[in-house]
Design a protein around this motif. Structure first.
Motif, PDB file in Angstrom:
ATOM      1  N   MET A 159       0.846  -1.190   0.000  1.00 43.74           N
ATOM      2  CA  MET A 159       0.000   0.000   0.000  1.00 43.74           C
ATOM      3  C   MET A 159       0.883   1.243   0.000  1.00 43.74           C
ATOM      4  O   MET A 159       1.824   1.332   0.782  1.00 43.74           O
ATOM      5  CB  MET A 159      -0.913   0.005   1.226  1.00 43.74           C
ATOM      6  CG  MET A 159      -1.718   1.282   1.387  1.00 43.74           C
ATOM      7  SD  MET A 159      -2.702   1.259   2.903  1.00 43.74           S
ATOM      8  CE  MET A 159      -3.883  -0.008   2.482  1.00 43.74           C
ATOM      9  N   LYS A 160       0.573   2.202  -0.874  1.00 48.85           N
ATOM     10  CA  LYS A 160       1.359   3.414  -0.951  1.00 48.85           C
ATOM     11  C   LYS A 160       0.491   4.622  -0.610  1.00 48.85           C
ATOM     12  O   LYS A 160      -0.525   4.863  -1.238  1.00 48.85           O
ATOM     13  CB  LYS A 160       1.955   3.586  -2.350  1.00 48.85           C
ATOM     14  CG  LYS A 160       3.068   2.599  -2.661  1.00 48.85           C
ATOM     15  CD  LYS A 160       3.730   2.940  -3.972  1.00 48.85           C
ATOM     16  CE  LYS A 160       4.898   1.993  -4.248  1.00 48.85           C
ATOM     17  NZ  LYS A 160       5.566   2.318  -5.513  1.00 48.85           N
ATOM     18  N   HIS A 161       0.883   5.336   0.436  1.00 51.96           N
ATOM     19  CA  HIS A 161       0.267   6.610   0.777  1.00 51.96           C
ATOM     20  C   HIS A 161       1.347   7.664   0.655  1.00 51.96           C
ATOM     21  O   HIS A 161       2.276   7.711   1.458  1.00 51.96           O
ATOM     22  CB  HIS A 161      -0.299   6.580   2.209  1.00 51.96           C
ATOM     23  CG  HIS A 161      -1.497   5.688   2.353  1.00 51.96           C
ATOM     24  ND1 HIS A 161      -2.573   5.752   1.507  1.00 51.96           N
ATOM     25  CD2 HIS A 161      -1.780   4.719   3.265  1.00 51.96           C
ATOM     26  CE1 HIS A 161      -3.483   4.862   1.889  1.00 51.96           C
ATOM     27  NE2 HIS A 161      -3.026   4.210   2.954  1.00 51.96           N
ATOM     28  N   ASN A 162       1.230   8.487  -0.396  1.00 54.28           N
ATOM     29  CA  ASN A 162       2.271   9.476  -0.633  1.00 54.28           C
ATOM     30  C   ASN A 162       2.198  10.644   0.341  1.00 54.28           C
ATOM     31  O   ASN A 162       3.208  11.192   0.748  1.00 54.28           O
ATOM     32  CB  ASN A 162       2.194   9.993  -2.069  1.00 54.28           C
ATOM     33  CG  ASN A 162       2.521   8.889  -3.066  1.00 54.28           C
ATOM     34  OD1 ASN A 162       3.384   8.065  -2.806  1.00 54.28           O
ATOM     35  ND2 ASN A 162       1.823   8.871  -4.194  1.00 54.28           N
ATOM     36  N   TYR A 163       0.969  11.048   0.708  1.00 56.61           N
ATOM     37  CA  TYR A 163       0.810  12.117   1.681  1.00 56.61           C
ATOM     38  C   TYR A 163      -0.599  12.048   2.258  1.00 56.61           C
ATOM     39  O   TYR A 163      -1.477  11.337   1.758  1.00 56.61           O
ATOM     40  CB  TYR A 163       1.102  13.497   1.078  1.00 56.61           C
ATOM     41  CG  TYR A 163       0.320  13.850  -0.167  1.00 56.61           C
ATOM     42  CD1 TYR A 163      -0.833  14.630  -0.081  1.00 56.61           C
ATOM     43  CD2 TYR A 163       0.752  13.443  -1.433  1.00 56.61           C
ATOM     44  CE1 TYR A 163      -1.544  14.969  -1.226  1.00 56.61           C
ATOM     45  CE2 TYR A 163       0.061  13.777  -2.573  1.00 56.61           C
ATOM     46  CZ  TYR A 163      -1.098  14.541  -2.461  1.00 56.61           C
ATOM     47  OH  TYR A 163      -1.797  14.876  -3.586  1.00 56.61           O
ATOM     48  N   PHE A 164      -0.800  12.812   3.351  1.00 57.49           N
ATOM     49  CA  PHE A 164      -2.030  12.687   4.126  1.00 57.49           C
ATOM     50  C   PHE A 164      -2.718  14.036   4.307  1.00 57.49           C
ATOM     51  O   PHE A 164      -2.066  15.078   4.427  1.00 57.49           O
ATOM     52  CB  PHE A 164      -1.727  12.119   5.520  1.00 57.49           C
ATOM     53  CG  PHE A 164      -1.056  10.781   5.484  1.00 57.49           C
ATOM     54  CD1 PHE A 164      -1.791   9.613   5.359  1.00 57.49           C
ATOM     55  CD2 PHE A 164       0.329  10.691   5.566  1.00 57.49           C
ATOM     56  CE1 PHE A 164      -1.166   8.392   5.318  1.00 57.49           C
ATOM     57  CE2 PHE A 164       0.960   9.461   5.529  1.00 57.49           C
ATOM     58  CZ  PHE A 164       0.211   8.306   5.407  1.00 57.49           C
ATOM     59  N   LYS A 165      -4.027  13.963   4.382  1.00 53.06           N
ATOM     60  CA  LYS A 165      -4.837  15.110   4.783  1.00 53.06           C
ATOM     61  C   LYS A 165      -5.217  14.900   6.243  1.00 53.06           C
ATOM     62  O   LYS A 165      -5.882  13.920   6.584  1.00 53.06           O
ATOM     63  CB  LYS A 165      -6.092  15.223   3.917  1.00 53.06           C
ATOM     64  CG  LYS A 165      -7.011  16.361   4.336  1.00 53.06           C
ATOM     65  CD  LYS A 165      -8.283  16.399   3.480  1.00 53.06           C
ATOM     66  CE  LYS A 165      -9.202  17.524   3.931  1.00 53.06           C
ATOM     67  NZ  LYS A 165     -10.459  17.564   3.113  1.00 53.06           N
ATOM     68  N   LEU A 166      -4.783  15.799   7.095  1.00 55.37           N
ATOM     69  CA  LEU A 166      -4.997  15.635   8.523  1.00 55.37           C
ATOM     70  C   LEU A 166      -6.396  16.094   8.916  1.00 55.37           C
ATOM     71  O   LEU A 166      -6.821  17.210   8.575  1.00 55.37           O
ATOM     72  CB  LEU A 166      -3.962  16.437   9.312  1.00 55.37           C
ATOM     73  CG  LEU A 166      -2.494  16.118   9.010  1.00 55.37           C
ATOM     74  CD1 LEU A 166      -1.575  17.004   9.835  1.00 55.37           C
ATOM     75  CD2 LEU A 166      -2.201  14.650   9.294  1.00 55.37           C
ATOM     76  N   VAL A 167      -7.103  15.233   9.642  1.00 57.48           N
ATOM     77  CA  VAL A 167      -8.445  15.556  10.132  1.00 57.48           C
ATOM     78  C   VAL A 167      -8.435  15.343  11.646  1.00 57.48           C
ATOM     79  O   VAL A 167      -8.413  14.212  12.135  1.00 57.48           O
ATOM     80  CB  VAL A 167      -9.521  14.670   9.478  1.00 57.48           C
ATOM     81  CG1 VAL A 167     -10.900  15.034  10.011  1.00 57.48           C
ATOM     82  CG2 VAL A 167      -9.460  14.778   7.962  1.00 57.48           C
ATOM     83  N   ALA A 168      -8.421  16.442  12.388  1.00 55.47           N
ATOM     84  CA  ALA A 168      -8.357  16.363  13.847  1.00 55.47           C
ATOM     85  C   ALA A 168      -8.708  17.721  14.432  1.00 55.47           C
ATOM     86  O   ALA A 168      -8.657  18.752  13.748  1.00 55.47           O
ATOM     87  CB  ALA A 168      -6.961  15.927  14.309  1.00 55.47           C
ATOM     88  N   ASP A 169      -9.068  17.729  15.712  1.00 56.55           N
ATOM     89  CA  ASP A 169      -9.321  18.993  16.398  1.00 56.55           C
ATOM     90  C   ASP A 169      -8.033  19.812  16.445  1.00 56.55           C
ATOM     91  O   ASP A 169      -6.921  19.265  16.501  1.00 56.55           O
ATOM     92  CB  ASP A 169      -9.806  18.741  17.832  1.00 56.55           C
ATOM     93  CG  ASP A 169     -11.205  18.120  17.868  1.00 56.55           C
ATOM     94  OD1 ASP A 169     -11.928  18.231  16.850  1.00 56.55           O
ATOM     95  OD2 ASP A 169     -11.552  17.533  18.915  1.00 56.55           O
TER      96      ASP A 169
END
Length: 300
Positions: free
Chosen positions: A1-11
């Motif tokens: 599985m390849k995740h190149n970058y992330f969108k952060l979802v948090a308080d």
């Protein structure tokens, strides 16, 4: 599985508290969603649920989220991020490192911060800086004058910095042997056991007075309520000024009385948990039974 970058979802408060750890992840608005939530119980330190289109990290504590992000970063670097549920329960509650800052060249504050960063990413949660004469004492400005000291403001700064990285900076103060850095100063000659200037005189109330002053100045610089008072390698007890009382009462009893006075002094100034080196138990087996329950003996 390849995740190149992330969108952060948090308080926002979570993102602010974990900004250091998150800075090691590739992020972007169009990345795979990484949801970070404070929820769940303390069964696991954290739970990392990895799916093809999103990742969900949960923990009941910020410290757990910190460890979870470190896990995610490490797996990304190693190419070992696969779909599934990842949980962690630490084998050891306390994972620490002690750095001797009393011998050789003193590390800079910048170096110590880099060390704290590295330890934080390794999920180390305790750091002790072993000091014989390396923390500023306003009442005794001559201590450390030859080789340098960390100022009180520098220790406070390090303590705050470590706390933000989920590391407890614990005071580590030598209180018996290896005291040549202090005893070689003319003002302190009289506190030594003998002319080698290696150990304090364990039967001198002026030694307890000095240590009491030291605890009073140093312990409030740390948020930690744990202190390592060391006391290892008590080789020359009974070889000089304590010779007569040791012959009368025995080494074990004389040393016990000294250790107990030092512990009482440390506790008077805010310490709740006391550590000292375990070689004392090999020489004096009854020591472990006689000292308070809040004393932990450690190996070196």
């Amino acid at each position: 599985m390849k995740h190149n970058y992330f969108k952060l979802v948090a308080d926002d408060n979570i993102l602010d508290s974990l900004s250091f750890e998150l800075s090691h992840l590739p992020t972007g608005e169009n990345g795979v969603e990484l949801n970070i939530d404070l929820e769940g119980d303390d069964t696991f330190l954290f739970t990392l649920n990895v799916k093809e289109n999103n990742i969900h990290l949960t923990s009941s504590t910020l410290c757990g989220l910190h460890a979870g992000i470190n896990e995610l970063s490490a797996r990304l670097k190693l190419g070992r991020l696969t779909s599934g549920m990842i949980t962690r329960t630490p084998m050891f509650k306390y994972r620490g490192m002690m750095l001797d800052v009393s011998r050789g060249r003193m590390p800079t504050i910048e170096y110590l911060k880099r060390l704290i960063d590295f330890l934080s990413l390794m999920n180390i949660n305790i750091l002790q800086l072993y000091s014989e004469d390396k923390i500023q004492l306003e009442k005794y400005p001559e201590v450390g004058e030859i080789t340098g000291v960390f100022t009180k403001d520098e220790i406070r700064e390090l303590d705050e910095y470590a706390g933000m990285r989920f590391i407890e900076l614990q005071p580590n103060i030598q209180t018996y042997s290896h005291m040549h850095g202090i005893l070689r100063l003319p003002e302190f000659f009289s506190l030594s056991e003998n002319d080698t200037l290696f150990s304090f005189n364990a039967n001198d109330n002026n030694v307890i007075g000095f240590l009491d002053d030291e605890f009073e100045e140093i312990l409030p610089l740390f948020k930690s309520r744990t202190v390592n008072i060391n006391m290892d390698e008590a080789y020359d007890l009974g070889t000089g000024k304590t010779k007569e009382i040791v012959e009368s009462q025995g080494k074990g009893e004389v040393f016990y009385e000294f250790v107990n006075k030092v512990i009482e002094s440390a506790m008077k100034h805010g310490a709740e948990n006391i550590q000292l080196w375990g070689d004392i138990c090999h020489k004096y087996p009854d020591m472990a039974k006689k000292l308070p329950a809040n004393v932990t003996f450690i190996d070196w």
